[in-house]
Design an enzyme around this catalytic site. Sequence first.
Site, short mmCIF file in Angstrom:
data_model
loop_
_atom_site.label_atom_id
_atom_site.label_comp_id
_atom_site.label_asym_id
_atom_site.label_seq_id
_atom_site.Cartn_x
_atom_site.Cartn_y
_atom_site.Cartn_z
N ASP A 34 37.36 31.28 34.51
CA ASP A 34 38.51 30.86 35.32
C ASP A 34 38.14 30.10 36.59
OD1 ASP A 34 37.33 32.83 36.85
OD2 ASP A 34 38.81 34.37 36.33
N GLU B 229 36.08 34.18 27.15
CA GLU B 229 36.79 35.07 28.07
C GLU B 229 38.23 34.59 28.28
OE1 GLU B 229 36.02 36.02 32.51
OE2 GLU B 229 34.69 37.41 31.48
N GLU C 116 42.08 31.45 40.40
CA GLU C 116 41.58 31.79 39.06
C GLU C 116 42.69 32.09 38.06
OE1 GLU C 116 40.42 33.02 41.93
OE2 GLU C 116 38.37 32.24 42.00
N HIS D 131 34.05 38.44 47.74
CA HIS D 131 34.05 36.98 47.91
C HIS D 131 35.36 36.29 47.58
CE1 HIS D 131 33.40 37.20 43.53
NE2 HIS D 131 33.90 35.98 43.51
N ARG E 65 38.75 34.35 47.47
CA ARG E 65 39.39 33.41 48.38
C ARG E 65 40.65 33.99 49.04
NH1 ARG E 65 38.28 27.56 47.91
NH2 ARG E 65 36.49 28.00 46.62
N HIS F 244 27.67 36.93 49.59
CA HIS F 244 27.98 35.66 48.93
C HIS F 244 27.85 34.53 49.96
CE1 HIS F 244 30.30 32.61 46.79
NE2 HIS F 244 30.29 33.39 45.71
C1 UD1 Z 1 33.68 30.52 42.78
C2 UD1 Z 1 34.87 30.69 41.82
C3 UD1 Z 1 35.24 32.15 41.66
C4 UD1 Z 1 34.04 32.98 41.25
C5 UD1 Z 1 32.91 32.75 42.24
C6 UD1 Z 1 31.69 33.46 41.73
C7 UD1 Z 1 36.47 28.84 41.94
C8 UD1 Z 1 37.71 28.32 42.53
N1 UD1 Z 1 36.05 30.02 42.38
O1 UD1 Z 1 34.09 30.92 44.08
O2 UD1 Z 1 36.22 32.27 40.63
O3 UD1 Z 1 34.40 34.33 41.27
O4 UD1 Z 1 32.62 31.33 42.32
O5 UD1 Z 1 30.74 33.68 42.74
O6 UD1 Z 1 35.89 28.20 41.09
N2 UD1 Z 1 27.84 28.31 48.15
C9 UD1 Z 1 26.51 28.05 48.42
N3 UD1 Z 1 25.59 28.20 47.41
C10 UD1 Z 1 25.93 28.61 46.18
C11 UD1 Z 1 27.28 28.90 45.91
C12 UD1 Z 1 28.23 28.74 46.92
O7 UD1 Z 1 26.15 27.67 49.53
O8 UD1 Z 1 25.05 28.72 45.31
C13 UD1 Z 1 28.84 28.13 49.24
C14 UD1 Z 1 29.08 26.62 49.50
O9 UD1 Z 1 29.35 26.44 50.87
C15 UD1 Z 1 30.33 26.35 48.66
C16 UD1 Z 1 31.09 27.66 48.89
O10 UD1 Z 1 30.09 28.68 48.84
O11 UD1 Z 1 31.03 25.21 49.08
C17 UD1 Z 1 32.20 27.93 47.92
O12 UD1 Z 1 31.80 27.80 46.57
P1 UD1 Z 1 32.95 27.64 45.42
O13 UD1 Z 1 32.29 27.55 44.10
O14 UD1 Z 1 33.88 26.55 45.79
O15 UD1 Z 1 33.77 28.98 45.54
P2 UD1 Z 1 33.35 30.47 45.41
O16 UD1 Z 1 34.03 31.19 46.51
O17 UD1 Z 1 31.89 30.59 45.26
N1 UDP Z 2 25.50 39.37 40.59
C1 UDP Z 2 24.15 39.05 40.78
N2 UDP Z 2 23.63 39.16 42.04
C2 UDP Z 2 24.37 39.54 43.11
C3 UDP Z 2 25.74 39.85 42.91
C4 UDP Z 2 26.28 39.73 41.64
O1 UDP Z 2 23.46 38.71 39.83
O2 UDP Z 2 23.82 39.61 44.21
C5 UDP Z 2 26.08 39.23 39.23
C6 UDP Z 2 26.86 40.43 38.73
O3 UDP Z 2 26.00 41.34 38.08
C7 UDP Z 2 27.87 39.80 37.79
C8 UDP Z 2 28.12 38.43 38.40
O4 UDP Z 2 27.05 38.20 39.30
O5 UDP Z 2 27.33 39.60 36.49
C9 UDP Z 2 29.44 38.41 39.11
O6 UDP Z 2 29.55 37.26 39.86
P1 UDP Z 2 30.59 37.10 41.03
O7 UDP Z 2 30.97 38.43 41.57
O8 UDP Z 2 30.02 36.10 41.96
O9 UDP Z 2 31.82 36.38 40.30
P2 UDP Z 2 33.09 36.92 39.49
O10 UDP Z 2 32.63 37.77 38.38
O11 UDP Z 2 33.97 37.63 40.48
O12 UDP Z 2 33.75 35.66 39.03
#
Ligand code: UD1
Ligand code: UDP
Length: 370
Positions: free
Chosen positions: A96, A118, A132, A208, A210, A241
Amino acid sequence: MNIWVIMGTRPEAIKMAPVVRALEEISDKVQVTVCLTAQHRELLDQVIRSFNLPVHYDLNLMTPGQTLVEITSRVLERLSHLFSEKKPSTVLVHGDTTTTLSAGFASYYQQIPIGHVEAGLRTYDKYHPFPEEMNRRLVDALSDFLYAPTEQAKKNLLAEHIEEEKILVTGNTGIDALLYIAEKPYRFEDALLERLGTERRLIVLTAHRRESFGSPMEEIFQAVADLVDKNDDIEVLFPVHPNPNVVASVKKYLQDKERVYLIPPLEYVPFVHLLKKCYLILTDSGGIQEEAPSLGKPVLVLRDVTERPEAVQAGTALLVGPHYERILDTAQKLLDDKDMYQDMANKSNPYGDGKAGKRIAGHLYKELSK
Ligand code: UD1
Ligand code: UDP
């Protein structure tokens, strides 16, 4: 038969890894192409390394603090060009995220069949989780093969008049990955991680979402801070995160707090082994809600609604929302009341048997051979 697997974020890569592996096992019949949007950069790279996944294309699209519009349009535009040039036979997307939705649109515009891994998760609240809930509904509507992890997810799809012959209940691919990692013996290289949970009861925290940025997230962190103050036999591990909104709130409430360990996101393998040795999990993560009951760990879900009701129904998860009082009271009960704790910890795994990836690969091959 060239099947493209698209991954943008950490959870997509973890849950697509078993699908890639299963497709590789039938590589005499299908070709698998892994394409990263890299909506996440560091978090995605950690998973690619952990699972030693092949990478054929890497669009490298993440920018710090990206907005939904920016990342949605960048993924749509870049994948549209790539699909038009390379013409995949089918495109597999997961879950999602923004990558999922944009990859779905890019495939649809080129009239390429879409498989959604999924499929069918719903809260029926379009702003929880945001964005999502709408991402997965829209991708389900665009998809040709809908891989539902549970019977409940299939029911949700049928209620939306999606044709039954498009749906296959597979179990969650995340459980394939989890069971594979969790059953192997493991020793932490890091002394802190090795020690955690041996002298005190360990609570693992992640947050984490939004829709929780700002005051809901601050309520969560305040509750955790107060829980730690009240119980000197607990300690909290929080892999933070990297989203800048999360980092800002964490600094305000949990920085330099005794027995609260703030660490960068952990590699998947050590993270799973920490979950295995913790007492309790507090999380708003989707994936961790599935992993917790599979490891026999009670989980307090830091959200008001969940698209994963199975664990709540099974009694291993409780919805406490991002609400100070409910988090503090419920966590305290689980620390004090051994019977309540044991009831919740009783192992039950409503999410899969570890064979979802194989089911998806087998089904896709059969469908594409028709
Ligand atoms: C995204 C997904 C969310 C998922 C989450 C998993 C969307 C809208 N949201 O949210 O569904 O649960 O990922 O973790 O797709 N950033 C870094 N390094 C990284 C990753 C993120 O610096 O490796 C920072 C960056 O500033 C980036 C921000 O996090 O711009 C947001 O990342 P983004 O993928 O837009 O949203 P998440 O909150 O991570
Ligand atoms: N996870 C990880 N390291 C971490 C935190 C989470 O490997 O420090 C793994 C966790 O076991 C799960 C996945 O990341 O499999 C979940 O990701 P996240 O919570 O970022 O996203 P969501 O599932 O909410 O989309």
